[in-house]
Design an enzyme around this catalytic site. Sequence first.
Site, PDB file in Angstrom:
ATOM      1  N   ASN A 210      29.556  42.237  25.479  1.00 55.30           N
ATOM      2  CA  ASN A 210      30.588  42.567  24.486  1.00 55.30           C
ATOM      3  C   ASN A 210      30.257  41.884  23.161  1.00 55.30           C
ATOM      4  O   ASN A 210      29.234  41.219  23.038  1.00 55.30           O
ATOM      5  CB  ASN A 210      31.971  42.154  25.004  1.00 55.30           C
ATOM      6  CG  ASN A 210      32.028  40.677  25.297  1.00 55.30           C
ATOM      7  OD1 ASN A 210      31.930  39.843  24.407  1.00 55.30           O
ATOM      8  ND2 ASN A 210      32.159  40.334  26.575  1.00 55.30           N
ATOM      9  N   ASP A 279      35.021  41.969  32.792  1.00 51.20           N
ATOM     10  CA  ASP A 279      35.875  42.164  33.959  1.00 51.20           C
ATOM     11  C   ASP A 279      35.125  42.869  35.091  1.00 51.20           C
ATOM     12  O   ASP A 279      35.523  42.777  36.243  1.00 51.20           O
ATOM     13  CB  ASP A 279      37.101  43.000  33.563  1.00 51.20           C
ATOM     14  CG  ASP A 279      38.045  42.193  32.678  1.00 51.20           C
ATOM     15  OD1 ASP A 279      38.100  40.963  32.862  1.00 51.20           O
ATOM     16  OD2 ASP A 279      38.707  42.786  31.808  1.00 51.20           O
ATOM     17  N   LYS A 289      12.959  47.932  36.589  1.00 56.27           N
ATOM     18  CA  LYS A 289      13.583  48.660  35.480  1.00 56.27           C
ATOM     19  C   LYS A 289      13.997  50.072  35.937  1.00 56.27           C
ATOM     20  O   LYS A 289      13.199  50.763  36.590  1.00 56.27           O
ATOM     21  CB  LYS A 289      12.546  48.742  34.345  1.00 56.27           C
ATOM     22  CG  LYS A 289      13.092  49.279  33.077  1.00 56.27           C
ATOM     23  CD  LYS A 289      12.064  49.180  31.959  1.00 56.27           C
ATOM     24  CE  LYS A 289      12.474  50.062  30.810  1.00 56.27           C
ATOM     25  NZ  LYS A 289      11.444  50.925  30.324  1.00 56.27           N
ATOM     26  N   PRO A 306      35.154  38.108  39.325  1.00 50.45           N
ATOM     27  CA  PRO A 306      36.259  37.174  39.561  1.00 50.45           C
ATOM     28  C   PRO A 306      36.941  36.832  38.239  1.00 50.45           C
ATOM     29  O   PRO A 306      36.288  36.864  37.193  1.00 50.45           O
ATOM     30  CB  PRO A 306      35.546  35.938  40.129  1.00 50.45           C
ATOM     31  CG  PRO A 306      34.137  36.042  39.648  1.00 50.45           C
ATOM     32  CD  PRO A 306      33.833  37.510  39.523  1.00 50.45           C
ATOM     33  N   ASP A 307      38.224  36.535  38.284  1.00 50.10           N
ATOM     34  CA  ASP A 307      38.931  36.063  37.082  1.00 50.10           C
ATOM     35  C   ASP A 307      38.764  34.547  37.039  1.00 50.10           C
ATOM     36  O   ASP A 307      39.397  33.818  37.803  1.00 50.10           O
ATOM     37  CB  ASP A 307      40.410  36.467  37.157  1.00 50.10           C
ATOM     38  CG  ASP A 307      41.141  36.147  35.864  1.00 50.10           C
ATOM     39  OD1 ASP A 307      40.833  35.097  35.237  1.00 50.10           O
ATOM     40  OD2 ASP A 307      42.020  36.927  35.476  1.00 50.10           O
ATOM     41  N   LYS A 339      49.497  36.967  30.737  1.00 51.38           N
ATOM     42  CA  LYS A 339      48.287  36.207  31.100  1.00 51.38           C
ATOM     43  C   LYS A 339      48.585  34.708  31.199  1.00 51.38           C
ATOM     44  O   LYS A 339      48.014  34.006  32.027  1.00 51.38           O
ATOM     45  CB  LYS A 339      47.168  36.457  30.080  1.00 51.38           C
ATOM     46  CG  LYS A 339      46.587  37.848  30.205  1.00 51.38           C
ATOM     47  CD  LYS A 339      45.578  38.187  29.130  1.00 51.38           C
ATOM     48  CE  LYS A 339      45.257  39.681  29.184  1.00 51.38           C
ATOM     49  NZ  LYS A 339      44.395  40.116  28.086  1.00 51.38           N
TER      50      LYS A 339
HETATM   51  N1  CTP Z   1      38.936  35.542  31.651  1.00 48.22           N
HETATM   52  C1  CTP Z   1      38.264  34.995  32.728  1.00 48.22           C
HETATM   53  N2  CTP Z   1      37.661  35.787  33.664  1.00 48.22           N
HETATM   54  C2  CTP Z   1      37.709  37.128  33.554  1.00 48.22           C
HETATM   55  C3  CTP Z   1      38.380  37.711  32.461  1.00 48.22           C
HETATM   56  C4  CTP Z   1      38.983  36.891  31.528  1.00 48.22           C
HETATM   57  O1  CTP Z   1      38.219  33.769  32.818  1.00 48.22           O
HETATM   58  N3  CTP Z   1      37.098  37.880  34.468  1.00 48.22           N
HETATM   59  C5  CTP Z   1      39.614  34.651  30.711  1.00 48.22           C
HETATM   60  C6  CTP Z   1      39.093  34.668  29.290  1.00 48.22           C
HETATM   61  O2  CTP Z   1      38.144  33.643  29.069  1.00 48.22           O
HETATM   62  C7  CTP Z   1      40.362  34.430  28.461  1.00 48.22           C
HETATM   63  C8  CTP Z   1      41.481  34.982  29.325  1.00 48.22           C
HETATM   64  O3  CTP Z   1      40.950  35.044  30.653  1.00 48.22           O
HETATM   65  O4  CTP Z   1      40.625  33.065  28.279  1.00 48.22           O
HETATM   66  C9  CTP Z   1      41.988  36.334  28.929  1.00 48.22           C
HETATM   67  O5  CTP Z   1      40.917  37.249  28.829  1.00 48.22           O
HETATM   68  P1  CTP Z   1      41.168  38.799  28.567  1.00 48.22           P
HETATM   69  O6  CTP Z   1      39.871  39.518  28.609  1.00 48.22           O
HETATM   70  O7  CTP Z   1      42.015  38.941  27.341  1.00 48.22           O
HETATM   71  O8  CTP Z   1      42.105  39.183  29.800  1.00 48.22           O
HETATM   72  P2  CTP Z   1      41.877  39.823  31.210  1.00 48.22           P
HETATM   73  O9  CTP Z   1      42.414  38.879  32.223  1.00 48.22           O
HETATM   74  O10 CTP Z   1      40.489  40.292  31.377  1.00 48.22           O
HETATM   75  O11 CTP Z   1      42.903  41.041  31.191  1.00 48.22           O
HETATM   76  P3  CTP Z   1      42.726  42.557  30.665  1.00 48.22           P
HETATM   77  O12 CTP Z   1      41.301  42.906  30.774  1.00 48.22           O
HETATM   78  O13 CTP Z   1      43.594  43.345  31.580  1.00 48.22           O
HETATM   79  O14 CTP Z   1      43.234  42.553  29.241  1.00 48.22           O
END
Ligand code: CTP
Length: 406
Positions: A210, A279, A289, A306-307, A339
């Site tokens: 990104n 995500d 490749k 994972p989040d 969040k």
């Molecule tokens: N984050 C994370 N791991 C992920 C996605 C996000 O640790 N897989 C963290 C980011 O570093 C940030 C916060 O979560 O501090 C919010 O990230 P954001 O991309 O805005 O949110 P998402 O949880 O990915 O939600 P969505 O994609 O539904 O907006």
Amino acid sequence: MNLTGREVVLGVTGGIAAYKSAEIVSRLRHLGAHVHVIMTKNATEFVSPLTFRTLSANPVVTDTFAAPEYWNVEHVALAKLAEVFVVAPATANILAKMAAGIADDMLSTTLLATKAPILVAPAMNTGMWTAPATRENIRILRERGVRMIGPDSGMLACGDEGAGRMSEPEAIVEEIGRILTGGKDYAGKRVLVTAGATRERLDPVRFLTNDSSGKMGFAIAQAARDRGADVTVVYGSVSVPLPEGVRLIPVESATDLMDTMMKKCPDQDVIIQAAAVADYRPEIRESEKIKKKGGDRLVLSLVQNPDVARAVGEIRKPGQTLVGFAAETEHLYDNARRKLDSKNLDMIVANDVTLPGAGFNTDTNIAALITRDGTEELPIQTKRKLADRILDEIIRLRKKDQSASD
Ligand code: CTP
């Protein structure tokens, strides 16, 4: 901030930003500081010494051969008097003279003689700022402990766009205050910051990523370092130079980030997650490749990552402060508040990345700080300034937590 009776020497060199230094003087005076201005000859072509004399209520020194206005040899007197020595704007020329130890006018002579901490606010054309000679001079000065603020990026007086604008007077005065007051409110604190973008590999030469540049996370890391913290930066793909004076841990994918965070988070006091984490990742990471196959369509299958922030929230230790970011394009506050809860955070820095001057790869940001106490919308400001504001808010939250648990 109270700077009553503090002695500030301000060197003004010949750049169009010299007019902005008048505001530095009046802001410092407002805070109670005594300000002594030294102007180079070129600076007097841009702004009259009378302006600085009036604002500072002190004589303005313009060259070594004028009749002395001070009780002593002027350059030695001001060099000794200074508790902080500021050069704003600092041209490429004065930076070169400082690096080489050249003392051929009042300002360069006094700078060479002083033992006070020095803060420079460079301002010049982008070409001059990026020239190898200037880069080298900056490196030398940094190594000697000279502090820098800016330059910011934007439209320059010469019509070019890029890095070279002097930082705003307000930010410079805040930095002066920090130097004078010690400003080490993070001394003894361990702060971990994540920054940049993750890369999710498809094959050995391709990945999904990104637009995150790492600027916001690095600005926080630098601010925390300057305020005395022991800083660890876990960073993905970035497009700006790495911060100095911090522990650097590179990672590639969200899974790498997860592994690192699980190891590093338990012994941190403050964890600020500014990284833009993917995500999803490709379900299959090809070892060779990917070749063009028949047909005009290639379908990628992605699986959820994972989040990381949520996982960090689940293992949080008492006394830790957790901060996340939310970059949104719609329903900013609702999404950010959701969040805050789902990731067990203490604060979310929410920004609408569709606004000009906010979000990825800019030097400024427009953000709101969302805590369980409410939402504070902040004006557009540099990422460094926002970084300090975030750190201020964390101090407030920690004090509140502390007094609740006493
Ligand atoms: N984050 C994370 N791991 C992920 C996605 C996000 O640790 N897989 C963290 C980011 O570093 C940030 C916060 O979560 O501090 C919010 O990230 P954001 O991309 O805005 O949110 P998402 O949880 O990915 O939600 P969505 O994609 O539904 O907006």
